[in-house]
Write an enzyme that holds these catalytic residues in place. Structure first.
Site, PDB file in Angstrom:
ATOM      1  CG  ASP A 182      39.855  43.765  38.493  1.00 20.80           C
ATOM      2  OD1 ASP A 182      39.552  44.348  39.540  1.00 20.80           O
ATOM      3  OD2 ASP A 182      39.436  44.106  37.370  1.00 20.80           O
TER       4      ASP A 182
ATOM      5  CG  ASP B 185      39.211  45.063  33.526  1.00 23.18           C
ATOM      6  OD1 ASP B 185      39.579  45.649  34.563  1.00 23.18           O
ATOM      7  OD2 ASP B 185      38.020  44.790  33.297  1.00 23.18           O
TER       8      ASP B 185
ATOM      9  CG  ASP C 125      43.376  46.243  37.473  1.00 23.25           C
ATOM     10  OD1 ASP C 125      43.224  46.254  38.705  1.00 23.25           O
ATOM     11  OD2 ASP C 125      42.436  46.142  36.671  1.00 23.25           O
TER      12      ASP C 125
END
EC number: 7.2.2.13
Length: 1032
Positions: free
Chosen positions: A386, A726, A730
């Site tokens: 990410d 986070d 995700d």
């Protein structure tokens, strides 16, 4: 509503929310249920489909049968709540604690030990039945010890896992939530669980959004979607449809996101599991996790060791029959050989090694929830990372300034220590700083004087907070500036105007006012008829317009959020006390003076570029997967090295050569940025082609479902995939990945629950440390297993010769336990502390299909070479002691039946001396003790050679203090078992003459010299025959 007619409460497409069907009493067929569950999972993997954002307000009102000013009636709301159930997420299925405990007790390697224990009890049962009161109890003791080892190790592993789960529980922050709804025209505060489809809801800054809501009115509303979409900037909300994609349009606010400022009113279009967040949670909990690489390796090892044990057992069973033994004796031999092959101490060794590494990783900010994940990280070949908060600092920071027709770079480092500066003496900077500090609604929270400015908590959105901190550091305390220049009027930023304006009293002339403005650069520039250059005001000209356009394109191209700043000193007739009307605009808003541009970005973490470079050296592919804008994603990817210098995308090459993209040679393109909209229509094969064809990949504007599809694509190509994230968005990818890595500071509870590992410092660089530790433990586990398995041969061969040559038993079952669970344990564990032989981050990730934890070469070395030398050492000592006592080696052949005969008390040795049964047994147990001591002595050399697989010991050195302690421990323990009074009764261990300790020493030296020569040849001839056959 007509009497008896049900109210229409369905949301369209994928988010259809139907009334709950009545519960059927008949038992439904399980098979359709499973198929339906699988089908539901496939549905959840598809993109969100809805059209509520496209409906007019009248169509929306008709669809949900709701009055847009009065809301639903209380009775209607109760009816819908009864039909659809509460507005809560279905909790994911949890594994009962007893099931977790049983997995630790009966899974993987434990199963092999349980099999061994059962066979021991079976052998003892046969003995008891056959020999009655004279039955040998060794097998009973061995069975009990094996059972105890499994239970103790299982409890230890369960405790470790439970401890990690408890740490997880501490992350949760359960706060009861309330929502403000309008029913029957009255505002009422209700529990979030009672919010229903069609409810008219009002939200304000600081509220958590209680459901998926279609906005019908908004005043300066901004929401933080970062946990859902990955966008670090707060997103403004308005009633208008701005995008076809429901996740990108500005007239929908989503369940579980936060309203950071302003107010909004809207109609609930989805609740509970039917919300976008609910779909993600359902998708996450529905995904099945595969086996970890280490679990696969242990399974492979069990198959290998079982195959060897069964082969030897069956072979010697038939040999026993051929040699004339009874079938009962042959069965006992069969069981004995199989059990002798079971490395009793290995389960505990592997568990302790993984636990030690997990603790070491925790000290380096990597909290491992599952012990097996320790090694998985070392096997990783692809990291899907990410962007926000993982690669970046998760805080907007001023990156560049443009004033006096020059672009200046600001300090974006985490500690603000790079020393980058710009001409603060310029008068233009004075004006620019004043506008940025005063025309700003952000403020520092109180009582933070001792906290560094960059780390202080603020109120206000991310961009304004970034400006506030920057001005505080680079100019003057903003609070002082605001006291001297009090604000008298303001127009807050909104998505229609795209600017913020404030009017202040001037500090050096308390009677005059200044109008300050900031906002979208092109909008601000349109208000201006002049510009500042070196503090002097000049009329706007074409050159300035061109310079502005170039600077704006340059900063925007870096993926930064650019703001323009301008001001106007109001004429004297707008003196102190004038009532400014921001609705009717009774003051001038044209002919402003342009001061400059300031651009902001969520900058990369300082350690990330180096970490990405290490990943590349280690053969690990790093892919960025983000919900953010492609330009921003690409800029960050370039700054951290995910897209390396010289590896341009097709668009970059086309722009540089000034040619259409279609004319770019695809072979020269090594990097690509894929937009979520392109991914949406892609077939699996097309995605596979992208993953195979490009070395450097960025996926931008991706949905949670697309993140999952990317992970599945990498796994299809055989990669071991680590995913970092986070946000809630995700969590499906985290769950599906071979190892999911969540953020400990900014991570949502959902992402932490889905992950296998948590980064306590949210830093991508910690992953690289984890990879290094994972690779090291795999190498060291190999060494530890090689060390442990080697002693299997000197443990098995005495039993085999006992059958074939019919000699007195050279090594007893109890003595074998003393080796496996006593002298070998600490040295085997000490290898977990061994430092790497070379830079393990310079080699490619291991291939799970070919590079096994235990392979044929390791078995060949342990069993066929080193183990055989150890067996020779043991037999040499055994025959020396028997010869000293009068029994020559040749006279021992076939003596077993007489030797073990309890009634025979006059057995003659080679010199005619007579031996009673008791005397013979004392000599036998003394020989078994000596055989045990010999194994300890040759295991010294084995431990030292297992320190390295390729390097010479003289290069590696003896820096491992735990290993030195292990050598001392096994020696002291061996001496203790041999010489302490009472051991002859409890363990049948007898004291030895000192010179008998030296019998095995030449063999120990031989092992060391032989292995050093082998490693020397491997180093001199890499890839040669010896390496192929013996390098494990």
């Amino acid at each position: 509503m007509e009497p008896g007619k049900e109210k229409e409460v369905e949301a369209p497409g994928e988010l259809n929310q139907k009334p709950r069907p009545s519960t059927r009493s008949s038992t439904t067929n399980r098979q359709p249920k499973m198929k339906r569950r699988k089908k539901d999972l496939e549905e959840l993997k598809k993109e969100v489909v809805m059209d509520d954002h496209k409906l007019t307000l009248d169509e929306l009102s008709a669809k949900y049968s709701v009055d847009l000013t009065k809301g639903l009636s209380i009775l209607e709301a109760q009816d819908i709540l009864f039909q659809n159930g509460p507005n809560v997420l279905t909790p994911p299925p949890t594994t009962p604690e007893w099931v977790k405990f049983c997995r630790q007790l009966f899974g993987g390697f434990s199963l092999l030990l349980w099999t061994g224990a059962c066979l021991c009890f079976l052998a003892y049962g046969i003995h008891v039945n056959y020999y009655k009161e004279n039955a040998n109890k060794d097998n009973l003791y061995l069975g009990i010890v094996l059972s105890a080892v499994v239970i103790i190790t299982g409890c230890f592993s369960y405790y470790q896992e439970a401890k990690s789960s408890k740490i997880m529980e501490s992350f949760k922050n359960m706060v009861p939530q309330q929502a403000l709804v309008i029913r029957d025209g009255e505002k009422m505060q209700i529990n979030v669980r009672d919010v229903v489809l069609g409810d008219l809801v009002e939200v304000k800054g600081g509220d958590q959004i209680p459901a998926d809501i279609r906005v019908i009115s908004a005043q300066g509303c901004k929401v933080d979607n970062s946990s859902l979409t990955g966008e670090s900037e707060p997103q403004s909300r308005c009633p208008d449809c701005t995008h076809e994609n429901p996740l990108e349009t500005r007239n929908i606010i989503f369940f579980s996101t936060n309203c950071v400022e302003g107010t909004a009113r809207g109609i609930v279009i989805a609740t509970g599991d039917y919300t976008v967040m609910g779909r993600i949670a359902s998708l996450t909990s529905g995904l099945q996790m595969g086996k970890t690489p280490i679990a696969t390796e242990i399974e492979h090892f069990i198959h290998l060791i079982t195959a060897v044990a069964v082969f030897l057992g069956v072979s010697f069973f038939w040999l026993s029959i051929i040699l004339g033994y009874t079938w009962l004796d042959a069965v006992i031999f069969l069981i004995g050989i199989i059990v002798a092959n079971v490395p009793e101490g290995l389960l505990a060794t592997v568990t302790v090694c993984l636990t030690l590494t997990a603790k070491r990783m925790a000290r380096k900010n990597c909290l491992v929830k599952n012990l097996e994940a320790v090694e998985t990280l070392g096997s990783t070949s692809t990291i899907c990372s990410d962007k926000t908060g993982t690669l970046t600092q998760n805080r907007m920071t001023v990156a560049h300034l443009w004033f006096d027709k020059t672009v200046y770079e600001a300090d974006t480092s985490e500690e603000q220590t790079t020393g980058k500066t710009f001409p603060k003496s310029s008068d233009t900077w004075f004006y620019l700083a004043r506008i940025a500090g005063l025309c700003n609604r952000a403020d520092f929270k109180p009582h933070q004087e001792s906290v560094p400015i960059a780390k202080r908590a603020t109120t206000g959105d991310a961009s304004e907070s970034a400006l506030l901190k920057f001005i505080e550091q680079s100019y003057n305390p903003v609070s002082e500036m605001r006291q001297k220049n009090p604000k008298v009027a303001e127009i807050p930023f909104n998505s229609t105007n795209k600017y913020q304006m404030s009017i202040h009293l001037l500090e050096d002339n308390s009677e005059a006012h200044v109008l300050l403005m900031k906002g979208a650069p092109e909008r601000i520039f349109d208000f201006c008829s002049s510009f500042l250059l070196n503090g002097q005001e000049y009329p706007m000209d074409e050159e300035m317009k061109m310079d502005f356009q170039n600077a704006y394109i340059e900063l925007g191209g870096l993926g930064e959020r650019v703001l323009g700043f301008c001001f106007l000193n109001l004429p004297s007739n707008f003196s102190k006390g004038f009532q400014f009307n921001t609705d009717e605009l009774n003051f001038p808003m044209e002919n402003l003076c342009f001061a400059g541009l300031i651009s902001m970005i969520d900058p990369p973490r300082t350690a990330v570029p180096d970490a990405v470079s290490k990943c590349r050296s280690a053969g690990i592919k790093v892919i960025m997967v983000t919900g953010d804008h492609p330009i921003t994603a690409k800029a960050i990817a370039k700054s951290v090295g995910i897209i390396s210098e010289g590896n341009d995308t097709a668009e970059d090459i086309a722009a540089r050569l000034n040619i259409p993209i279609s004319q770019v040679n695809n072979k020269s393109v090594k990097a690509i940025v894929v937009h979520g909209s392109e991914l949406k229509d892609m077939e699996s094969q097309q995605l596979d082609d992208i993953l195979k064809s490009y070395k450097e990949i960025v996926f931008a504007r991706t949905s949670p479902q697309q993140k999952l599809i990317i992970v599945e694509g990498c796994q299809r190509l055989g990669a071991i995939v680590a995913v970092t994230g986070d946000g809630v968005n995700d969590s499906p990818a985290l769950k599906k990945a071979d190892i999911g890595i969540a953020m400990g500071i900014t991570g949502s509870d959902v992402s932490k629950q889905a992950a296998d590992m948590i980064l306590l410092d949210d830093n991508f660089a910690s992953i690289v440390t984890g990879v290094e530790e994972g690779r090291l433990i795999f190498d060291n586990l190999k060494k530890s297993i090689a060390y442990t398995l080697t002693s299997n041969i000197p443990e098995i061969t005495p039993f085999l010769l006992f059958i074939i040559l019919s000699i007195p038993l050279p090594l007893g079952t109890i003595t074998i336990l003393c080796i496996d669970l006593g002298t070998d344990m600490v040295p085997a564990i000490s290898l977990a502390y061994e430092s790497p032989e070379s830079d393990i981050m310079k080699r490619l990730p291991r291939n799970p299909k070919t590079d096994n934890l235990v392979n044929n070469r390791l078995i060949g070395m342990a069993y066929g070479q080193i183990g055989m030398i150890q067996a020779l050492a043991g037999f040499f000592t055994y025959f020396v002691i028997l010869a000293e006592n009068g029994f020559k080696p040749l006279d021992l052949l076939g003596i077993r039946l007489y030797w073990d005969d309890t009634q025979l008390n006059d057995l003659e040795d080679s010199y005619g001396q007579q031996w009673t049964y008791e005397q013979r047994k004392v000599v036998e147990f003394t020989c078994q003790t000596a055989f045990f001591i010999s194994i300890v002595i040759v295991q010294w050399a084995d431990l030292i050679i297992c320190k390295t697989r390729r390097n010479s010991l003289f290069k590696q050195g003896m820096k491992n203090k735990i290993l030195i302690f292990g050598l001392l421990e096994e020696t002291v323990l061996a001496a203790f078992l041999s010489y302490v009074p009472g051991m002859d009764v409890s363990l049948r261990m007898y004291p030895l003459k000192i010179n008998w300790w030296f019998c095995a020493l030449p063999y120990s030296v031989l092992i060391f010299v032989y292995d050093e020569i082998r490693k020397l040849i491997i180093r001199r001839r890499p890839g040669g025959w010896l390496e192929k056959e013996t390098y494990y």
